[in-house]
Design a protein around this motif. Structure first.
Motif, PDB file in Angstrom:
ATOM      1  N   LYS A 189       0.797  -1.295   0.015  1.00 35.94           N
ATOM      2  CA  LYS A 189       0.139  -0.035  -0.074  1.00 35.94           C
ATOM      3  C   LYS A 189       0.765   1.128   0.033  1.00 35.94           C
ATOM      4  N   ILE A 190       0.656   2.062  -1.092  1.00 37.64           N
ATOM      5  CA  ILE A 190       1.821   2.886  -1.283  1.00 37.64           C
ATOM      6  C   ILE A 190       0.958   4.350  -1.527  1.00 37.64           C
ATOM      7  N   VAL A 191       1.488   5.570  -0.852  1.00 36.87           N
ATOM      8  CA  VAL A 191       1.006   6.744  -1.006  1.00 36.87           C
ATOM      9  C   VAL A 191       2.166   7.499  -1.794  1.00 36.87           C
ATOM     10  N   VAL A 192       1.823   8.176  -3.048  1.00 30.74           N
ATOM     11  CA  VAL A 192       2.580   8.886  -3.796  1.00 30.74           C
ATOM     12  C   VAL A 192       2.332  10.698  -3.762  1.00 30.74           C
ATOM     13  N   THR A 193       2.873  11.338  -3.335  1.00 29.46           N
ATOM     14  CA  THR A 193       2.469  12.725  -3.064  1.00 29.46           C
ATOM     15  C   THR A 193       3.163  13.288  -4.402  1.00 29.46           C
ATOM     16  N   GLY A 194       2.486  14.410  -5.033  1.00 30.60           N
ATOM     17  CA  GLY A 194       2.926  14.898  -6.443  1.00 30.60           C
ATOM     18  C   GLY A 194       2.777  13.774  -7.434  1.00 30.60           C
ATOM     19  N   GLY A 195       1.660  12.987  -7.250  1.00 34.46           N
ATOM     20  CA  GLY A 195       1.782  11.542  -8.158  1.00 34.46           C
ATOM     21  C   GLY A 195       1.081  12.007  -9.443  1.00 34.46           C
ATOM     22  N   THR A 196       0.790  13.167  -9.986  1.00 37.34           N
ATOM     23  CA  THR A 196       0.066  13.547 -11.289  1.00 37.34           C
ATOM     24  C   THR A 196       0.865  13.922 -12.305  1.00 37.34           C
ATOM     25  N   THR A 197       2.261  14.201 -11.946  1.00 31.99           N
ATOM     26  CA  THR A 197       2.975  14.880 -13.037  1.00 31.99           C
ATOM     27  C   THR A 197       4.505  14.240 -12.501  1.00 31.99           C
ATOM     28  N   GLY A 198       5.432  14.241 -13.655  1.00 37.01           N
ATOM     29  CA  GLY A 198       7.021  14.012 -13.492  1.00 37.01           C
ATOM     30  C   GLY A 198       7.197  12.717 -12.769  1.00 37.01           C
ATOM     31  N   ILE A 199       8.163  12.812 -11.932  1.00 35.21           N
ATOM     32  CA  ILE A 199       8.659  11.705 -11.126  1.00 35.21           C
ATOM     33  C   ILE A 199       7.544  10.771 -10.287  1.00 35.21           C
ATOM     34  N   GLY A 200       6.627  11.752  -9.737  1.00 31.94           N
ATOM     35  CA  GLY A 200       5.512  11.024  -9.188  1.00 31.94           C
ATOM     36  C   GLY A 200       4.641  10.179  -9.842  1.00 31.94           C
ATOM     37  N   ARG A 201       4.437  10.693 -10.982  1.00 33.55           N
ATOM     38  CA  ARG A 201       3.468  10.060 -11.993  1.00 33.55           C
ATOM     39  C   ARG A 201       4.122   8.918 -12.424  1.00 33.55           C
ATOM     40  N   ALA A 202       5.154   8.951 -12.899  1.00 37.56           N
ATOM     41  CA  ALA A 202       6.269   7.807 -13.519  1.00 37.56           C
ATOM     42  C   ALA A 202       6.265   6.541 -12.152  1.00 37.56           C
TER      43      ALA A 202
END
Length: 249
Positions: free
Chosen positions: A16-29
């Motif tokens: 179970k992983i939380v990614v902030t800034g997850g919609t662009t750039g490094i977070g999205r990838a």
């Protein structure tokens, strides 16, 4: 992806992983890669269209569950909203990837409100998200803080940004010592120039920089994060610095 899974020392399937800034750039990838490997991923974004675009791509490849939340991480209300979504969907997160950040120049630019928003997003949100994650990681976990080469280079053209990334560097080192005995790993990733929205060049110019070995692709950092997360329990990747081949700094 199945072949890749066989080479990972530790599986991320079901994590179970939380990614902030997850919609662009490094977070999205990172969100795309980890969801394709079977992790359950909650992405945090600020722009609704970016969120919709990322979700569409995630649903196309995800082998795990996908969740999302729109939140302004520069505010305490935004932090609370994120971890309310964590509690509703995960209960206990296994991994936090702190990645949300804003670009900024030096102190001769902007105003107090501008600096406060950048510092709140780039540094205070990291501290707050880590605090909330640690409260919930009862049986251990892993925190990845995405910093920047700016913490070491300290360029004159970005003193406000440098202050936040230097803060993340120091915080990450101290945090690891604080939570180590709780079974929580802390990894600091410090990339050089990466083809993301934070870079001022045009899309075509950035693609050319990647081709010329002067800039990294966001996928390069996502794979590096995967490497850190997939190591066995005995192995901590504490600090990983990644530079484009021809970015000599």
């Amino acid at each position: 992806m199945e072949k890749l899974k066989h080479h990972l020392p530790q599986s991320l399937t079901g994590k179970k992983i939380v990614v902030t800034g997850g919609t662009t750039g490094i977070g999205r990838a990172s969100a795309l890669l980890l969801s394709e490997l079977g992790a359950h991923v909650l992405i945090v974004g600020l722009n609704e269209q970016h969120l919709k675009d990322t979700l569409q791509d995630m649903y196309a490849v995800a082998e795990g569950e996908v969740y999302d939340v729109i939140a302004d991480l520069s505010t305490k209300e935004g932090i609370a909203k994120v971890f309310s979504a964590v509690d509703d969907n995960f209960g206990t997160p296994d991994i936090l990837i702190n990645n949300a950040a804003l670009a900024f120049g030096n102190v001769e630019e902007g105003s107090y409100d501008d600096w406060q928003r950048v510092i709140n997003t780039n540094l205070l949100a990291y501290v707050a998200c880590c605090a909330e994650a640690v409260k919930r990681m009862k049986d251990g976990g892993h925190i990845v803080n995405v910093g920047s080469m700016s913490a070491d280079v300290r360029e004159a053209t970005g003193s406000v940004y440098v202050a936040t990334k230097s803060g993340i560097q120091g915080f990450s080192e101290a945090l690891r010592k604080e939570v180590n005995e709780k079974g929580i790993k802390v990894t600091l990733i410090e990339p050089g120039a990466v083809d993301t929205d934070m870079q001022p060049q045009s899309t075509e110019e950035k693609k050319q920089e990647v081709k010329n070995l002067k800039m990294l692709a966001a996928d390069d950092i996502a794979v590096s994060i995967l490497y850190c997360l997939s190591q066995p329990k005995r192995c901590d990747v504490v600090d990983l610095k990644i530079r484009p081949h021809l970015q000599i700094i």
